[in-house]
Design an enzyme around this catalytic site. Structure first.
Site, PDB file in Angstrom:
ATOM      1  N   CYS A   2       0.818  -1.216   0.000  1.00 48.22           N
ATOM      2  CA  CYS A   2       0.000   0.000   0.000  1.00 48.22           C
ATOM      3  C   CYS A   2       0.857   1.274   0.000  1.00 48.22           C
ATOM      4  O   CYS A   2       1.915   1.314   0.619  1.00 48.22           O
ATOM      5  CB  CYS A   2      -0.932   0.113   1.195  1.00 48.22           C
ATOM      6  SG  CYS A   2      -2.058  -1.256   1.361  1.00 48.22           S
ATOM      7  N   ARG A  27       3.849  -0.290  -4.859  1.00 48.10           N
ATOM      8  CA  ARG A  27       3.593  -0.823  -3.522  1.00 48.10           C
ATOM      9  C   ARG A  27       2.285  -1.614  -3.452  1.00 48.10           C
ATOM     10  O   ARG A  27       2.007  -2.276  -2.463  1.00 48.10           O
ATOM     11  CB  ARG A  27       3.529   0.320  -2.507  1.00 48.10           C
ATOM     12  CG  ARG A  27       4.765   1.162  -2.461  1.00 48.10           C
ATOM     13  CD  ARG A  27       4.607   2.272  -1.460  1.00 48.10           C
ATOM     14  NE  ARG A  27       4.529   1.745  -0.122  1.00 48.10           N
ATOM     15  CZ  ARG A  27       5.575   1.416   0.625  1.00 48.10           C
ATOM     16  NH1 ARG A  27       6.790   1.596   0.152  1.00 48.10           N
ATOM     17  NH2 ARG A  27       5.419   0.937   1.836  1.00 48.10           N
ATOM     18  N   TRP A  74      -2.820  -2.757  -1.666  1.00 48.76           N
ATOM     19  CA  TRP A  74      -2.521  -4.171  -1.892  1.00 48.76           C
ATOM     20  C   TRP A  74      -3.298  -4.904  -0.814  1.00 48.76           C
ATOM     21  O   TRP A  74      -3.004  -4.782   0.369  1.00 48.76           O
ATOM     22  CB  TRP A  74      -1.018  -4.424  -1.769  1.00 48.76           C
ATOM     23  CG  TRP A  74      -0.637  -5.828  -2.082  1.00 48.76           C
ATOM     24  CD1 TRP A  74      -0.389  -6.353  -3.323  1.00 48.76           C
ATOM     25  CD2 TRP A  74      -0.452  -6.899  -1.151  1.00 48.76           C
ATOM     26  NE1 TRP A  74      -0.063  -7.682  -3.214  1.00 48.76           N
ATOM     27  CE2 TRP A  74      -0.102  -8.050  -1.907  1.00 48.76           C
ATOM     28  CE3 TRP A  74      -0.554  -7.018   0.230  1.00 48.76           C
ATOM     29  CZ2 TRP A  74       0.158  -9.291  -1.312  1.00 48.76           C
ATOM     30  CZ3 TRP A  74      -0.303  -8.260   0.815  1.00 48.76           C
ATOM     31  CH2 TRP A  74       0.055  -9.369   0.051  1.00 48.76           C
ATOM     32  N   ASN A  98      -1.346   1.901   5.822  1.00 42.60           N
ATOM     33  CA  ASN A  98      -0.502   0.837   5.278  1.00 42.60           C
ATOM     34  C   ASN A  98      -0.053   0.008   6.470  1.00 42.60           C
ATOM     35  O   ASN A  98       0.463   0.549   7.444  1.00 42.60           O
ATOM     36  CB  ASN A  98       0.714   1.456   4.571  1.00 42.60           C
ATOM     37  CG  ASN A  98       1.746   0.421   4.175  1.00 42.60           C
ATOM     38  OD1 ASN A  98       1.405  -0.726   3.892  1.00 42.60           O
ATOM     39  ND2 ASN A  98       3.001   0.815   4.147  1.00 42.60           N
ATOM     40  N   GLY A  99      -0.264  -1.326   6.401  1.00 40.97           N
ATOM     41  CA  GLY A  99       0.140  -2.185   7.513  1.00 40.97           C
ATOM     42  C   GLY A  99      -0.980  -3.149   7.848  1.00 40.97           C
ATOM     43  O   GLY A  99      -1.897  -3.356   7.047  1.00 40.97           O
ATOM     44  N   GLU A 482      16.650 -18.438  -8.783  1.00 41.45           N
ATOM     45  CA  GLU A 482      16.292 -17.074  -9.169  1.00 41.45           C
ATOM     46  C   GLU A 482      15.652 -17.069 -10.565  1.00 41.45           C
ATOM     47  O   GLU A 482      14.678 -16.354 -10.805  1.00 41.45           O
ATOM     48  CB  GLU A 482      17.548 -16.176  -9.115  1.00 41.45           C
ATOM     49  CG  GLU A 482      17.385 -14.756  -9.592  1.00 41.45           C
ATOM     50  CD  GLU A 482      16.350 -13.947  -8.811  1.00 41.45           C
ATOM     51  OE1 GLU A 482      15.851 -14.390  -7.770  1.00 41.45           O
ATOM     52  OE2 GLU A 482      16.009 -12.841  -9.298  1.00 41.45           O
ATOM     53  N   LYS A 486      11.925 -15.668 -11.315  1.00 43.39           N
ATOM     54  CA  LYS A 486      11.641 -14.611 -12.301  1.00 43.39           C
ATOM     55  C   LYS A 486      10.555 -15.065 -13.255  1.00 43.39           C
ATOM     56  O   LYS A 486       9.616 -14.343 -13.543  1.00 43.39           O
ATOM     57  CB  LYS A 486      12.879 -14.269 -13.153  1.00 43.39           C
ATOM     58  CG  LYS A 486      13.967 -13.416 -12.586  1.00 43.39           C
ATOM     59  CD  LYS A 486      13.594 -12.036 -12.169  1.00 43.39           C
ATOM     60  CE  LYS A 486      12.961 -12.018 -10.808  1.00 43.39           C
ATOM     61  NZ  LYS A 486      13.761 -11.610  -9.692  1.00 43.39           N
ATOM     62  N   GLU A 489       6.980 -15.377 -11.594  1.00 42.69           N
ATOM     63  CA  GLU A 489       6.284 -14.170 -11.139  1.00 42.69           C
ATOM     64  C   GLU A 489       5.795 -13.284 -12.281  1.00 42.69           C
ATOM     65  O   GLU A 489       4.779 -12.632 -12.147  1.00 42.69           O
ATOM     66  CB  GLU A 489       7.093 -13.381 -10.104  1.00 42.69           C
ATOM     67  CG  GLU A 489       8.386 -12.815 -10.557  1.00 42.69           C
ATOM     68  CD  GLU A 489       9.172 -12.161  -9.413  1.00 42.69           C
ATOM     69  OE1 GLU A 489       8.576 -11.731  -8.419  1.00 42.69           O
ATOM     70  OE2 GLU A 489      10.399 -12.087  -9.537  1.00 42.69           O
ATOM     71  N   HIS A 505      16.871 -37.567  -7.354  1.00 45.82           N
ATOM     72  CA  HIS A 505      16.160 -37.918  -6.115  1.00 45.82           C
ATOM     73  C   HIS A 505      14.683 -37.553  -6.183  1.00 45.82           C
ATOM     74  O   HIS A 505      14.030 -37.404  -5.159  1.00 45.82           O
ATOM     75  CB  HIS A 505      16.832 -37.231  -4.918  1.00 45.82           C
ATOM     76  CG  HIS A 505      18.271 -37.614  -4.758  1.00 45.82           C
ATOM     77  ND1 HIS A 505      18.666 -38.828  -4.259  1.00 45.82           N
ATOM     78  CD2 HIS A 505      19.412 -36.965  -5.101  1.00 45.82           C
ATOM     79  CE1 HIS A 505      19.987 -38.905  -4.273  1.00 45.82           C
ATOM     80  NE2 HIS A 505      20.462 -37.780  -4.780  1.00 45.82           N
ATOM     81  N   LYS A 604       5.741  -4.591  -4.738  1.00 48.18           N
ATOM     82  CA  LYS A 604       7.191  -4.446  -4.690  1.00 48.18           C
ATOM     83  C   LYS A 604       7.733  -4.548  -3.276  1.00 48.18           C
ATOM     84  O   LYS A 604       8.811  -5.064  -3.046  1.00 48.18           O
ATOM     85  CB  LYS A 604       7.550  -3.085  -5.308  1.00 48.18           C
ATOM     86  CG  LYS A 604       9.026  -2.843  -5.451  1.00 48.18           C
ATOM     87  CD  LYS A 604       9.607  -3.670  -6.566  1.00 48.18           C
ATOM     88  CE  LYS A 604      11.104  -3.576  -6.653  1.00 48.18           C
ATOM     89  NZ  LYS A 604      11.655  -4.733  -7.369  1.00 48.18           N
TER      90      LYS A 604
HETATM   91  C1  F6R Z   1      11.273 -11.101  -6.727  1.00 48.05           C
HETATM   92  C2  F6R Z   1      11.261 -10.077  -5.694  1.00 48.05           C
HETATM   93  C3  F6R Z   1      10.952 -10.497  -4.308  1.00 48.05           C
HETATM   94  C4  F6R Z   1      11.803  -9.705  -3.307  1.00 48.05           C
HETATM   95  C5  F6R Z   1      11.382 -10.031  -1.871  1.00 48.05           C
HETATM   96  C6  F6R Z   1      12.259  -9.333  -0.862  1.00 48.05           C
HETATM   97  O1  F6R Z   1      11.582 -10.563  -7.966  1.00 48.05           O
HETATM   98  O2  F6R Z   1      11.476  -8.931  -5.957  1.00 48.05           O
HETATM   99  O3  F6R Z   1      11.124 -11.872  -4.129  1.00 48.05           O
HETATM  100  O4  F6R Z   1      13.142 -10.020  -3.514  1.00 48.05           O
HETATM  101  O5  F6R Z   1      10.054  -9.645  -1.673  1.00 48.05           O
HETATM  102  O6  F6R Z   1      12.193  -7.962  -1.017  1.00 48.05           O
HETATM  103  P1  F6R Z   1      13.302  -6.998  -0.429  1.00 48.05           P
HETATM  104  O7  F6R Z   1      14.567  -7.303  -1.155  1.00 48.05           O
HETATM  105  O8  F6R Z   1      12.801  -5.620  -0.679  1.00 48.05           O
HETATM  106  O9  F6R Z   1      13.419  -7.328   1.029  1.00 48.05           O
END
Ligand code: F6R
Length: 609
Positions: A2, A27, A74, A98-99, A482, A486, A489, A505, A604
């Site tokens: 948010c 956000r 969000w 927010n929270g 990773e 990517k 998501e 396994h 984000k």
């Molecule tokens: C994936 C991504 C998330 C963040 C995770 C941690 O692309 O961006 O998995 O890496 O939410 O976020 P931070 O790094 O802001 O603590």
């Protein structure tokens, strides 16, 4: 998650609020709203869905006024809908939040038993009800907000207005970010700097327990007891242009392309060209703490956790310090043992991830010292840690992390080299060689990025598959994780990352021509073994996409599609093998036409558990 924006000034605030929300949309983006003091009291416009819907609604029903608040959501409590969108309003008291209010059920029961009726399913609406109940008992809106927040448990950044007090808003912060921007005849509240930096660069970062009364010509801070608090504003010096797309189709693509420059920024001022020593002039942590480090625990979530996994290899190899890597969300609840000499390295792009913050708090409570590797300047994480290595990646707007990841890796390599240098565990010649390797990385990443058009060509063959497997060994295992993260998501294709040695396994049972397998196989000590894994996949009719060093040689014979990386020192390979995987995910998602910068259900900054 948010985003909040508030404005008190002399200008029409509708556009200021909506423009600020646009810069906070990273956000959360499932619904949005604004409330403005107008000649009719406080009026609201809210809309479900992306901010564009709110903009349309606001154009149809413009509100005129010079004091107002806005919110992009969000969803945590209650589905995304107009009724659940903020601001929430009860008897003229308007709230954005927010929270998470953890005791919302009991408070709601109590309020309903007293005759209050709720319009939404949110926890936030409780705050509006409580302020409405408290205000008649007190002298000021500030006091009513303070008494309200004393009743709630959880995390919040809130801004509150009252229809009967048109020239002010009250802000409060507890474990969710909130800043106050100081302008000339106008003042702002916001969740993050980009929301207001086109209006002012003088910003106060509120602390937990802070309250602020914001008027057009004054801002007064106080604490939970009501005592005044003095804050000095910080001047924001970074460039707003880096928060624009600059001609790229998506922020994610722009951020992939930015990586060479941002990595140079991460190294800038930290590697001496004359002496080839690493130092961190901006990280305050006393030498005694560092020289007594016996064990390191890296804490992070998501992509940052994957960076931590790579960091473990580098630190253990170079500095010979035992390193554990833990998911912050697991660490915080597992009664961890923190022995003497334990140093926490918390990694977070945003510096606001709730689990990472809680894990650090838990470790510190048990006596550990903590440093952060973080991108966002003055974020909460940087303020609770003893020192910070800033990654200097610049604002990352695409929800899928790219440049944040590679700059975190560089920060970790520098930390590993520095620890080795201070502890005398690495020959100077090896250090010099590694630093030269690091200096060449930006050019080598540039070269990998040039492969985009070719990757896009073969990516077309994979857009309709339902699942992918990513395999890697050693330092390439976190890169496989990773790569899978990517892809899932942004393309919504299921993908799993696996340690290549674990394939036999279990996951080998899945292999057929419907499950493409991405094998990360640069030339290194594991090359032959990974090649065998690749052949095992082919022998079972699987389709293989390989990432390998050029010239591709043996891999060409077995893989259906190949992405190559230049020759780089083995320890640094993760910095380049991840690039083709970022591009592959991006191209598949772009061909599928998904919402790459704002994928469904994500945000984000994950400021709730
Ligand atoms: C994936 C991504 C998330 C963040 C995770 C941690 O692309 O961006 O998995 O890496 O939410 O976020 P931070 O790094 O802001 O603590």
């Amino acid at each position: 998650m948010c985003g909040i924006v508030g404005y008190a000034g002399t200008r029409e605030c509708g556009d200021i609020l909506i423009d600020g929300l646009r810069r906070l949309e990273y956000r959360g983006y499932d619904s949005a709203g604004v409330a403005i003091h107008t000649t009719n009291g406080v009026e609201r416009v809210r809309a479900e869905g992306k901010l564009a819907n709110l903009e349309r609604a606001f154009r149809d029903t413009p509100l005129h006024g010079t004091v107002g608040i806005g919110h992009t959501r969000w969803a945590t409590h209650g589905r995304p809908s107009e009724a659940n969108a903020h601001p929430h309003m009860v008897d003229g008291f308007v709230v954005v939040h927010n929270g998470i209010i953890e005791n919302h059920m009991e408070l709601r029961d109590e309020l309903e038993a007293g005759g209050d009726r709720f319009e939404s399913e949110t926890d936030t609406e409780i705050i509006a009800h409580l302020v409405a109940r408290e205000r008649p008992k007190t002298d000021s809106l500030l006091e009513a907000v303070r008494n309200t927040m004393a009743q709630v448990r959880g995390s919040y950044a809130v801004v509150v207005m009252n229809a009967d007090e048109p020239d002010l808003m009250v802000a409060a912060r507890q474990a969710s970010p909130l800043i106050v921007g100081l302008g000339d005849g106008e003042n702002f509240a916001a969740s993050d700097v980009p929301a207001i930096m086109m209006h002012t660069r003088d910003v106060v970062f509120m602390n937990d327990g802070d309250f602020a009364v914001i008027r057009r010509d004054s801002v007064e801070f106080s604490d939970t007891s009501g005592a005044p608090v003095t804050h000095t504003a910080k001047r924001i010096l970074w460039d707003p242009v880096s928060a624009e797309k600059q001609g790229y189709k998506h922020f994610m693509l722009k951020e992939i392309h930015e990586q060479p420059d941002r990595i140079i920024d991460t190294m800038r001022g930290r590697v001496s060209l004359e002496t080839n020593h690493v130092h961190f002039p901006d990280m305050a942590l006393d030498d005694e703490v560092l020289s007594s480090v016996k064990r390191i625990i890296i804490l992070a979530c998501g992509t940052s956790y994957h960076a931590g996994m790579v960091g473990r290899y580098a630190i253990e190899k170079l500095a010979r310090v035992p390193v554990e890597v833990d998911l912050a969300s697991e660490f915080r609840y597992r009664d961890p043992v923190i022995g003497e000499g334990t140093l926490i390295v918390a990694i977070s792009q945003s510096g606001e991830t709730a689990d990472t913050l809680a894990a650090v708090a838990e470790a510190k409570r048990r006596g550990a010292k903590a440093i952060a590797i973080c991108n966002v300047i003055e974020s909460t994480l940087t303020r609770v840690c003893e020192g910070t290595i800033y990654t200097h990646a610049g604002p990352e707007i695409g929800v899928a992390s790219t440049k944040a990841f590679t700059t975190q890796l560089v920060a970790l390599y520098l930390l590993a080299i520095w620890l080795a240098q201070e502890r005398g565990t690495q020959e100077p010649a090896e250090r010099i060689e590694l630093l030269e390797g690091l200096r060449r990385i930006p050019g080598q990443i540039e070269k990998c990025i040039q492969d985009e058009a070719r990757i896009r060509e073969f990516a077309r063959n994979y857009v309709d598959v339902h699942s992918f497997l990513f395999l890697g060994r050693g330092m390439q295992f976190p890169i496989a994780l990773e790569g899978a993260l990517k892809l899932k998501e942004i393309s919504y294709i299921h993908a799993e990352g696996y340690a290549a040695g674990e394939m036999k396994h279990g996951p080998i049972a899945l292999i057929d021509d419907d499950l493409p397998v991405v094998v990360v196989a640069p030339r290194n000590e594991h090359y032959e073994k990974v090649l065998s894994n690749l052949e095992e996949v082919k022998a079972r009719g699987g389709r293989v996409i390989a990432v390998t060093s050029e010239p591709a040689g043996d891999v060409l014979r077995h893989a259906d599609d190949v992405m190559t990386i230049p020759e780089v020192p083995e320890l640094l390979q993760p910095l380049v093998t991840v690039i083709p995987l970022q591009l592959l995910s991006y191209c598949i998602a772009d061909i599928k036409g998904t919402d790459i910068d704002q994928p469904r259900n994500l945000a984000k900054s994950v400021t709730v558990e």
